[in-house]
Design a protein around this motif. Structure first.
Motif, PDB file in Angstrom:
ATOM      1  N   ALA A 155      38.649  67.044 -82.815  1.00 54.18           N
ATOM      2  CA  ALA A 155      39.898  66.290 -82.925  1.00 54.18           C
ATOM      3  C   ALA A 155      39.666  64.786 -82.975  1.00 54.18           C
ATOM      4  O   ALA A 155      40.406  64.059 -83.651  1.00 54.18           O
ATOM      5  N   TRP A 156      38.643  64.304 -82.284  1.00 60.87           N
ATOM      6  CA  TRP A 156      38.419  62.862 -82.225  1.00 60.87           C
ATOM      7  C   TRP A 156      37.855  62.294 -83.530  1.00 60.87           C
ATOM      8  O   TRP A 156      37.793  61.094 -83.705  1.00 60.87           O
ATOM      9  N   ASP A 157      37.462  63.165 -84.440  1.00 57.71           N
ATOM     10  CA  ASP A 157      36.819  62.716 -85.671  1.00 57.71           C
ATOM     11  C   ASP A 157      37.742  62.623 -86.873  1.00 57.71           C
ATOM     12  O   ASP A 157      37.351  62.092 -87.909  1.00 57.71           O
ATOM     13  N   ILE A 158      38.953  63.159 -86.796  1.00 56.97           N
ATOM     14  CA  ILE A 158      39.824  63.175 -87.973  1.00 56.97           C
ATOM     15  C   ILE A 158      41.205  62.637 -87.622  1.00 56.97           C
ATOM     16  O   ILE A 158      41.624  62.633 -86.461  1.00 56.97           O
ATOM     17  N   GLU A 190      39.453  63.276 -68.917  1.00 57.57           N
ATOM     18  CA  GLU A 190      38.906  64.411 -68.175  1.00 57.57           C
ATOM     19  C   GLU A 190      38.447  65.516 -69.115  1.00 57.57           C
ATOM     20  O   GLU A 190      37.375  66.100 -68.930  1.00 57.57           O
ATOM     21  N   ARG A 191      39.248  65.803 -70.121  1.00 54.73           N
ATOM     22  CA  ARG A 191      38.906  66.886 -71.043  1.00 54.73           C
ATOM     23  C   ARG A 191      37.726  66.511 -71.924  1.00 54.73           C
ATOM     24  O   ARG A 191      36.878  67.341 -72.228  1.00 54.73           O
ATOM     25  N   LEU A 192      37.664  65.255 -72.336  1.00 53.84           N
ATOM     26  CA  LEU A 192      36.534  64.810 -73.143  1.00 53.84           C
ATOM     27  C   LEU A 192      35.238  64.846 -72.334  1.00 53.84           C
ATOM     28  O   LEU A 192      34.172  65.164 -72.873  1.00 53.84           O
ATOM     29  N   ALA A 193      35.322  64.524 -71.050  1.00 52.98           N
ATOM     30  CA  ALA A 193      34.132  64.539 -70.198  1.00 52.98           C
ATOM     31  C   ALA A 193      33.553  65.940 -70.066  1.00 52.98           C
ATOM     32  O   ALA A 193      32.343  66.110 -69.856  1.00 52.98           O
ATOM     33  N   ALA A 194      34.414  66.958 -70.204  1.00 53.24           N
ATOM     34  CA  ALA A 194      33.965  68.348 -70.093  1.00 53.24           C
ATOM     35  C   ALA A 194      33.627  68.960 -71.446  1.00 53.24           C
ATOM     36  O   ALA A 194      33.255  70.136 -71.518  1.00 53.24           O
ATOM     37  N   GLU A 195      33.743  68.174 -72.527  1.00 56.13           N
ATOM     38  CA  GLU A 195      33.486  68.664 -73.876  1.00 56.13           C
ATOM     39  C   GLU A 195      32.042  68.361 -74.274  1.00 56.13           C
ATOM     40  O   GLU A 195      31.671  67.201 -74.447  1.00 56.13           O
ATOM     41  N   PHE A 237      31.255  66.080 -77.381  1.00 54.51           N
ATOM     42  CA  PHE A 237      31.710  64.695 -77.427  1.00 54.51           C
ATOM     43  C   PHE A 237      30.692  63.779 -76.779  1.00 54.51           C
ATOM     44  O   PHE A 237      30.201  64.041 -75.676  1.00 54.51           O
ATOM     45  N   ASP A 238      30.379  62.683 -77.457  1.00 57.42           N
ATOM     46  CA  ASP A 238      29.448  61.688 -76.944  1.00 57.42           C
ATOM     47  C   ASP A 238      30.204  60.723 -76.026  1.00 57.42           C
ATOM     48  O   ASP A 238      31.078  59.983 -76.488  1.00 57.42           O
ATOM     49  N   PRO A 239      29.893  60.702 -74.723  1.00 59.35           N
ATOM     50  CA  PRO A 239      30.626  59.832 -73.790  1.00 59.35           C
ATOM     51  C   PRO A 239      30.573  58.357 -74.176  1.00 59.35           C
ATOM     52  O   PRO A 239      31.475  57.586 -73.823  1.00 59.35           O
ATOM     53  N   ALA A 240      29.543  57.968 -74.909  1.00 57.33           N
ATOM     54  CA  ALA A 240      29.431  56.567 -75.321  1.00 57.33           C
ATOM     55  C   ALA A 240      30.561  56.168 -76.273  1.00 57.33           C
ATOM     56  O   ALA A 240      30.817  54.970 -76.464  1.00 57.33           O
ATOM     57  N   LEU A 253      33.740  56.976 -75.784  1.00 60.06           N
ATOM     58  CA  LEU A 253      35.030  57.067 -75.111  1.00 60.06           C
ATOM     59  C   LEU A 253      35.835  55.778 -75.194  1.00 60.06           C
ATOM     60  O   LEU A 253      37.018  55.801 -75.543  1.00 60.06           O
ATOM     61  N   ASP A 254      35.229  54.637 -74.876  1.00 57.27           N
ATOM     62  CA  ASP A 254      35.976  53.375 -74.904  1.00 57.27           C
ATOM     63  C   ASP A 254      36.524  53.085 -76.293  1.00 57.27           C
ATOM     64  O   ASP A 254      37.685  52.694 -76.450  1.00 57.27           O
ATOM     65  N   GLY A 255      35.687  53.276 -77.310  1.00 59.95           N
ATOM     66  CA  GLY A 255      36.136  53.030 -78.672  1.00 59.95           C
ATOM     67  C   GLY A 255      37.248  53.973 -79.079  1.00 59.95           C
ATOM     68  O   GLY A 255      38.212  53.563 -79.764  1.00 59.95           O
ATOM     69  N   LEU A 256      37.160  55.226 -78.656  1.00 58.90           N
ATOM     70  CA  LEU A 256      38.200  56.201 -78.991  1.00 58.90           C
ATOM     71  C   LEU A 256      39.517  55.844 -78.314  1.00 58.90           C
ATOM     72  O   LEU A 256      40.583  55.904 -78.937  1.00 58.90           O
ATOM     73  N   GLN A 257      39.455  55.471 -77.037  1.00 63.80           N
ATOM     74  CA  GLN A 257      40.683  55.127 -76.324  1.00 63.80           C
ATOM     75  C   GLN A 257      41.372  53.927 -76.973  1.00 63.80           C
ATOM     76  O   GLN A 257      42.605  53.888 -77.080  1.00 63.80           O
ATOM     77  N   LYS A 258      40.599  52.949 -77.444  1.00 65.77           N
ATOM     78  CA  LYS A 258      41.185  51.798 -78.130  1.00 65.77           C
ATOM     79  C   LYS A 258      41.823  52.236 -79.449  1.00 65.77           C
ATOM     80  O   LYS A 258      42.911  51.767 -79.813  1.00 65.77           O
ATOM     81  N   ALA A 259      41.141  53.131 -80.167  1.00 62.69           N
ATOM     82  CA  ALA A 259      41.681  53.623 -81.436  1.00 62.69           C
ATOM     83  C   ALA A 259      42.975  54.400 -81.206  1.00 62.69           C
ATOM     84  O   ALA A 259      43.933  54.277 -81.982  1.00 62.69           O
ATOM     85  N   LEU A 260      43.028  55.199 -80.149  1.00 58.64           N
ATOM     86  CA  LEU A 260      44.232  55.982 -79.860  1.00 58.64           C
ATOM     87  C   LEU A 260      45.379  55.087 -79.415  1.00 58.64           C
ATOM     88  O   LEU A 260      46.551  55.385 -79.695  1.00 58.64           O
ATOM     89  N   ALA A 261      45.063  53.999 -78.725  1.00 61.60           N
ATOM     90  CA  ALA A 261      46.113  53.048 -78.350  1.00 61.60           C
ATOM     91  C   ALA A 261      46.752  52.455 -79.599  1.00 61.60           C
ATOM     92  O   ALA A 261      47.978  52.248 -79.665  1.00 61.60           O
ATOM     93  N   LEU A 262      45.940  52.191 -80.617  1.00 56.43           N
ATOM     94  CA  LEU A 262      46.455  51.673 -81.886  1.00 56.43           C
ATOM     95  C   LEU A 262      47.328  52.721 -82.582  1.00 56.43           C
ATOM     96  O   LEU A 262      48.376  52.389 -83.157  1.00 56.43           O
ATOM     97  N   VAL A 263      46.911  53.993 -82.505  1.00 53.92           N
ATOM     98  CA  VAL A 263      47.716  55.071 -83.087  1.00 53.92           C
ATOM     99  C   VAL A 263      49.082  55.129 -82.415  1.00 53.92           C
ATOM    100  O   VAL A 263      50.116  55.294 -83.076  1.00 53.92           O
TER     101      VAL A 263
END
Length: 268
Positions: A144-147, A164-169, A172-175, A177-187
């Motif tokens: 999901a984080w890739d598309i 929490e869910r990403l940490a258990a996946e 998913f590369d934990p490195a 996470l910060d970039g993904l959270q910023k991208a999702l905030a923009l979404v």
């Protein structure tokens, strides 16, 4: 209650060998793990070229995947999914006509996607009629984080729960996470997601997505318009996004109790 048939099954009188071989390849990968195409060809007693063609189709439909060491493994389509089949059938039925309208309005391929765990499953595709197009993705899975469709759905989740869910996946590369959270905030601010040509998605494909909500107000699925990147123009983004938003609103209205099929007024 589901009833399982435990009787011994006889081989059908009329068999389709290519289908049989493809199913046996998928089962071998599921049961025995990663294998090379040459080993799979030997196990089935078929030519390597035949095995390669069959494996290519299994990969395309998500029943197999190729690892970095070039060996094949079972794909996401063979894993259990956390989506209610009845809900998917209802969603697809009520959305399909509106997806076709969106395809006609944009001239591009349109997809309907749902979240299964942290994977996105394509449950319906309406292909563009243009010669150069993004093909049918029905039944395929992607992280999901890739598309774009996945990001539109992840953005609807509480950030803490998502972390929490990403940490258990394990995939998913934990490195990231910060970039993904910023991208999702923009979404969340924009109301839509657009793919950023990440390495695990298809190259030269641009896709724009919006989440749609079920009657309970929770994000239920995403509608995506996908096109060859060579045809995408940034100045057309608002136009495309407006058409997607209209399709989302129509499907949400249908899910809330409106007509399940397209009305004549929707064709205008």
């Amino acid at each position: 209650m589901r009833i399982y048939d435990s009787t011994v099954k006889n081989r059908p009188e009329y068999t389709v060998s290519s289908v049989d071989h493809a199913l046996r390849l998928a089962l071998l990968l599921q049961q025995e793990g990663p294998m090379r195409s040459s080993d799979l060809a030997e196990r089935l007693g078929i030519a390597r070229s035949t095995a390669h063609r069959l494996l290519s189709m299994l990969v395309y439909r998500g029943f197999a995947q190729q690892n970095e060491d070039r060996r094949y493994d079972s794909g996401l389509a063979l894993r259990p999914i956390s989506v209610d089949s009845g809900q998917v059938a209802e969603l697809r039925s009520r959305a399909l006509g509106h997806l076709q309208i969106l395809r006609d309005a944009t001239g591009e391929t349109v997809n309907l996607e749902v979240l299964s765990g942290l994977q996105v499953r394509f449950i319906s595709s309406v292909e563009s009629t243009q010669l150069l197009k993004v093909g049918d993705r029905d039944g395929q899975f992607f992280p999901a984080w890739d598309i774009s469709g996945g990001r539109a759905l992840l953005a609807a989740m509480p950030p803490g729960l998502l972390s929490e869910r990403l940490a258990a996946e394990p995939e998913f590369d934990p490195a990231q996470l910060d970039g993904l959270q910023k991208a999702l905030a923009l979404v969340r601010r924009r109301g839509f997601a657009i793919n950023d040509q990440r390495k695990r998605t298809e190259r030269e494909v641009t896709a724009i997505a919006r989440a749609l909500k079920g009657p309970d107000g929770a994000a239920l699925a995403a509608i995506t318009v996908a096109m060859p990147t060579s045809r995408f123009r940034r100045e057309n983004l608002a136009h495309l996004n407006s058409h997607i938003a209209t399709a989302v609103a129509r499907v949400e209205r249908a899910l809330a109790g409106g007509p399940p099929t397209v009305r004549s007024a929707d064709l205008g």
